[in-house]
Design a protein around this motif. Structure first.
Motif, PDB file in Angstrom:
ATOM      1  N   HIS A 172     -11.756  -0.722   0.950  1.00 52.06           N
ATOM      2  CA  HIS A 172     -11.259  -2.051   1.242  1.00 52.06           C
ATOM      3  C   HIS A 172     -10.230  -2.489   0.183  1.00 52.06           C
ATOM      4  O   HIS A 172      -9.160  -3.007   0.491  1.00 52.06           O
ATOM      5  N   LYS A 173     -10.579  -2.208  -1.070  1.00 51.98           N
ATOM      6  CA  LYS A 173      -9.688  -2.586  -2.177  1.00 51.98           C
ATOM      7  C   LYS A 173      -8.365  -1.845  -2.096  1.00 51.98           C
ATOM      8  O   LYS A 173      -7.302  -2.408  -2.331  1.00 51.98           O
ATOM      9  N   VAL A 174      -8.446  -0.538  -1.800  1.00 57.36           N
ATOM     10  CA  VAL A 174      -7.221   0.266  -1.689  1.00 57.36           C
ATOM     11  C   VAL A 174      -6.345  -0.311  -0.579  1.00 57.36           C
ATOM     12  O   VAL A 174      -5.148  -0.512  -0.742  1.00 57.36           O
ATOM     13  N   HIS A 175      -6.984  -0.608   0.568  1.00 59.29           N
ATOM     14  CA  HIS A 175      -6.288  -1.200   1.703  1.00 59.29           C
ATOM     15  C   HIS A 175      -5.502  -2.433   1.277  1.00 59.29           C
ATOM     16  O   HIS A 175      -4.317  -2.567   1.542  1.00 59.29           O
ATOM     17  N   SER A 176      -6.220  -3.353   0.601  1.00 54.77           N
ATOM     18  CA  SER A 176      -5.549  -4.619   0.311  1.00 54.77           C
ATOM     19  C   SER A 176      -4.483  -4.435  -0.761  1.00 54.77           C
ATOM     20  O   SER A 176      -3.426  -5.061  -0.683  1.00 54.77           O
ATOM     21  N   GLU A 177      -4.724  -3.551  -1.714  1.00 52.52           N
ATOM     22  CA  GLU A 177      -3.676  -3.367  -2.715  1.00 52.52           C
ATOM     23  C   GLU A 177      -2.428  -2.732  -2.091  1.00 52.52           C
ATOM     24  O   GLU A 177      -1.304  -3.199  -2.316  1.00 52.52           O
ATOM     25  N   GLN A 217     -11.123  11.238  -4.216  1.00 57.29           N
ATOM     26  CA  GLN A 217     -12.028  12.385  -4.114  1.00 57.29           C
ATOM     27  C   GLN A 217     -12.999  12.214  -2.958  1.00 57.29           C
ATOM     28  O   GLN A 217     -13.289  13.140  -2.218  1.00 57.29           O
ATOM     29  N   GLN A 218     -13.491  10.988  -2.815  1.00 55.68           N
ATOM     30  CA  GLN A 218     -14.526  10.702  -1.822  1.00 55.68           C
ATOM     31  C   GLN A 218     -13.972  10.694  -0.398  1.00 55.68           C
ATOM     32  O   GLN A 218     -14.567  11.240   0.513  1.00 55.68           O
ATOM     33  N   GLU A 219     -12.807  10.094  -0.224  1.00 59.29           N
ATOM     34  CA  GLU A 219     -12.299   9.868   1.134  1.00 59.29           C
ATOM     35  C   GLU A 219     -11.346  10.972   1.603  1.00 59.29           C
ATOM     36  O   GLU A 219     -11.129  11.154   2.795  1.00 59.29           O
ATOM     37  N   LYS A 220     -10.726  11.648   0.687  1.00 62.42           N
ATOM     38  CA  LYS A 220      -9.773  12.738   0.972  1.00 62.42           C
ATOM     39  C   LYS A 220      -8.782  12.325   2.066  1.00 62.42           C
ATOM     40  O   LYS A 220      -8.219  11.249   2.019  1.00 62.42           O
ATOM     41  N   LYS A 221      -8.625  13.200   3.079  1.00 66.74           N
ATOM     42  CA  LYS A 221      -7.554  12.931   4.049  1.00 66.74           C
ATOM     43  C   LYS A 221      -7.816  11.703   4.928  1.00 66.74           C
ATOM     44  O   LYS A 221      -6.892  11.143   5.511  1.00 66.74           O
ATOM     45  N   ASN A 222      -9.093  11.270   5.002  1.00 63.85           N
ATOM     46  CA  ASN A 222      -9.386  10.068   5.799  1.00 63.85           C
ATOM     47  C   ASN A 222      -8.570   8.872   5.322  1.00 63.85           C
ATOM     48  O   ASN A 222      -8.211   7.992   6.095  1.00 63.85           O
ATOM     49  N   LEU A 223      -8.300   8.883   4.013  1.00 63.30           N
ATOM     50  CA  LEU A 223      -7.609   7.740   3.428  1.00 63.30           C
ATOM     51  C   LEU A 223      -6.180   7.652   3.969  1.00 63.30           C
ATOM     52  O   LEU A 223      -5.653   6.556   4.179  1.00 63.30           O
ATOM     53  N   LEU A 224      -5.571   8.822   4.210  1.00 61.18           N
ATOM     54  CA  LEU A 224      -4.188   8.806   4.731  1.00 61.18           C
ATOM     55  C   LEU A 224      -4.154   8.206   6.128  1.00 61.18           C
ATOM     56  O   LEU A 224      -3.227   7.474   6.477  1.00 61.18           O
ATOM     57  N   SER A 225      -5.181   8.509   6.937  1.00 58.48           N
ATOM     58  CA  SER A 225      -5.158   7.921   8.287  1.00 58.48           C
ATOM     59  C   SER A 225      -5.584   6.451   8.260  1.00 58.48           C
ATOM     60  O   SER A 225      -5.072   5.637   9.031  1.00 58.48           O
ATOM     61  N   ASP A 226      -6.492   6.110   7.328  1.00 64.86           N
ATOM     62  CA  ASP A 226      -6.932   4.706   7.242  1.00 64.86           C
ATOM     63  C   ASP A 226      -5.832   3.793   6.708  1.00 64.86           C
ATOM     64  O   ASP A 226      -5.776   2.620   7.044  1.00 64.86           O
ATOM     65  N   VAL A 227      -5.028   4.337   5.787  1.00 64.13           N
ATOM     66  CA  VAL A 227      -4.011   3.507   5.124  1.00 64.13           C
ATOM     67  C   VAL A 227      -2.644   4.190   5.313  1.00 64.13           C
ATOM     68  O   VAL A 227      -2.188   4.954   4.462  1.00 64.13           O
ATOM     69  N   PRO A 228      -1.975   3.916   6.427  1.00 65.21           N
ATOM     70  CA  PRO A 228      -0.763   4.676   6.778  1.00 65.21           C
ATOM     71  C   PRO A 228       0.382   4.562   5.757  1.00 65.21           C
ATOM     72  O   PRO A 228       1.218   5.459   5.698  1.00 65.21           O
ATOM     73  N   LEU A 229       0.388   3.492   4.950  1.00 62.14           N
ATOM     74  CA  LEU A 229       1.490   3.366   3.983  1.00 62.14           C
ATOM     75  C   LEU A 229       1.374   4.361   2.832  1.00 62.14           C
ATOM     76  O   LEU A 229       2.317   4.541   2.064  1.00 62.14           O
ATOM     77  N   LEU A 230       0.214   5.019   2.730  1.00 65.22           N
ATOM     78  CA  LEU A 230       0.013   5.951   1.615  1.00 65.22           C
ATOM     79  C   LEU A 230       0.775   7.247   1.832  1.00 65.22           C
ATOM     80  O   LEU A 230       0.858   7.756   2.957  1.00 65.22           O
ATOM     81  N   ASP A 231       1.292   7.809   0.722  1.00 62.63           N
ATOM     82  CA  ASP A 231       2.008   9.083   0.807  1.00 62.63           C
ATOM     83  C   ASP A 231       1.169  10.253   0.314  1.00 62.63           C
ATOM     84  O   ASP A 231       1.372  11.378   0.718  1.00 62.63           O
ATOM     85  N   PHE A 232       0.273   9.975  -0.619  1.00 62.99           N
ATOM     86  CA  PHE A 232      -0.555  11.090  -1.118  1.00 62.99           C
ATOM     87  C   PHE A 232      -1.892  10.608  -1.661  1.00 62.99           C
ATOM     88  O   PHE A 232      -2.049   9.461  -2.062  1.00 62.99           O
TER      89      PHE A 232
END
Ligand code: 5AD
Ligand code: SF4
Length: 450
Positions: free
Chosen positions: A69-74, A98-113
């Motif tokens: 949630h925090k990553v999303h909002s930041e 480490q915990q979310e791995k590639k899920n994070l890229l789909s959850d937060v599309p603005l992320l590059d890596f």
């Protein structure tokens, strides 16, 4: 070799800025410093505002908060920056990565890596590929086989700095996500650490804090345990002061007390000894590896062999199934041990952990009430504990000077922040200070010549 990655995209050659926002423990603060150092080698200069950055990294923590949630909002806050700066790339590192791995890229599309806790040293390579191929990257594999060899990379280590000695954790406390986000425990070699500390001394460092999730289960490949490491650093290097954190009560032994007692002039008498709960049944369900009595026995041993020791602890309130009586055992333990500093948290279920699946979870309200009660109890005992320093002469390593107030401050060997009058010439020096006024978290005093 220095390169400017955006050159590969025929973009401008101006200096690139990197901004890292850091959450969580000291380990993360230290990792952030390492990231800055690695990125500086490939031409990214630290900037203090995300608006000035071409690369933003969120060094995340998943120990207690709502991390994704925090990553999303930041990242959401950086949306407009991405529109105005086509070079801007955003990544997430640390425990959430480490915990979310590639899920994070789909959850937060603005992320590059996304990169994990074992991939920090790959950052220059990751960033290079991000710019060259304009492709999203995930690197979050644990390197179980590789030896844990890193050099302390500090841009500006200052007077006091941190040195990682172990990484990961094998304890699997049932509430804790760290074994899943930091991987198996590994120790750096003793020789490498001696070299590291020697080179920090050459750079003007006076105090090191040895850092690990569980420092006292340190084991060098030559078989040396933590107490041996401490003694070697105290006796074979010119470092003035040594601290360490975090130690696990189950691994705290007589040998460690003996080494502290033998090397009092260098090893500081401050010990962070997380208890988590004062009730043996709760401790067993937490998988802590000690009972209330065993913990209290260790505290007694420490107090006997390290006179004047200052203790701090971590406590979790509202662990699943914790009854009112069991919580009261935690309150009474606080009084019995006399911790000078307390870090306390409401239990929060973490992914992958056993306790998250326990059925008898407590309500937020119950947890909040217990947390308030615990802090109130600590407030009662902390002030008298601080008062004992009044009239004492403490050794203070001066770290900062405030031009406006004409005061300096630094930490005593008991890890107390002490303020007193003095000039910038004192920075880096250890001086004797007589304490004139004690507050729960800080002390005020005047310099005395001995
Ligand atoms: N809920 C609440 N506190 C936690 N900690 C670790 N995991 C949790 C959790 N799931 C606390 C412990 C630990 C400190 C670093 O964070 O007290 O010692
Ligand atoms: Fe987490 Fe327990 Fe390891 Fe500490 S010792 S990092 S609380 S699993």
């Amino acid at each position: 070799m220095q390169e400017n990655f955006t050159d590969n995209n025929n973009e401008s050659k101006e200096n690139l800025g990197v901004y890292i926002s850091t959450y969580g423990c000291q380990m993360n603060v230290n990792d952030t410093d390492r990231m800055y150092s690695l990125l500086e080698m490939v031409n990214f200069n630290p900037v203090s505002r995300p608006e000035d950055a071409d690369l933003i990294i969120i060094n995340s923590c998943s120990v207690r908060e709502k991390p994704v949630h925090k990553v999303h909002s930041e990242v959401g806050r950086y949306k407009n920056l991405k529109k105005s700066n086509s070079k801007l790339r955003i990544g997430v590192g640390g425990c959430v990565g480490q915990q979310e791995k590639k899920n994070l890229l789909s959850d937060v599309p603005l992320l590059d890596f996304v990169f994990g806790t074992d991939a920090i040293d790959e950052l220059p390579d990751i960033v290079e590929k991000i710019y060259r191929n304009d492709q999203k990257i995930v690197r979050a594999r644990f390197e179980h086989q590789k030896p844990y060899q890193i050099q302390t990379l500090n841009r500006n280590p200052g007077i006091s700095t941190f040195v990682n000695i172990t990484k990961g954790c094998d304890n699997f406390c049932t509430f804790c996500v760290v074994p899943f986000t930091r991987g198996r425990e590994r120790s750096r070699s003793l020789n490498e650490l001696v070299k590291d500390v020697n080179s920090l001394v050459q750079r003007g460092v006076k105090e090191v804090t040895l850092l690990g999730q569980n420092v006292n289960s340190y084991k060098s490949e030559c078989g040396a345990h933590f107490s041996k490491l401490l003694e070697v650093l105290a006796q074979d290097t010119d470092i003035e002061r040594i601290r360490y954190t975090t130690s696990h009560p189950k691994d705290f032994d007589q040998e460690l007390c003996d080494v502290m007692a033998r090397n009092r002039e260098k090893i500081c008498e401050y010990i962070h000894l997380p208890v988590q709960s004062g009730n043996s049944e709760v401790l067993a369900r937490m998988n802590r590896g000690y009972s209330r009595k065993e913990y209290l026995d260790k505290v007694l041993m420490i107090k006997n062999f390290v006179p004047g020791v200052s203790l701090s602890t971590d406590i979790i309130v509202g662990f699943p199934g914790e009854t009112e009586e069991q919580f009261e055992d935690t309150l009474s333990l606080l009084e019995e041990v006399e911790y000078e500093t307390l870090f306390a948290f409401k239990y929060s279920p973490r992914p992958f952990t056993k306790a998250a699946k326990f059925e008898d979870q407590l309500s937020e309200q119950q947890k909040s009430e217990r947390l308030n009660q615990l802090f109130a109890k600590h407030d009662e005992i902390a002030f008298p504990l601080a008062k004992k320093y009044e009239g004492q002469i403490l050794k203070v390593l001066v770290e900062k000077h405030n031009l406006e107030t004409g005061k300096v401050n630094g930490r005593s060997t008991q890890n107390k922040l002490v303020h007193f009058s003095g000039g910038s010439d004192l920075i880096g020096k250890t001086v004797s200070v007589e304490i004139t006024e004690a507050f729960p978290q800080t002390l005020r005093g005047k310099r005395v010549e001995l």
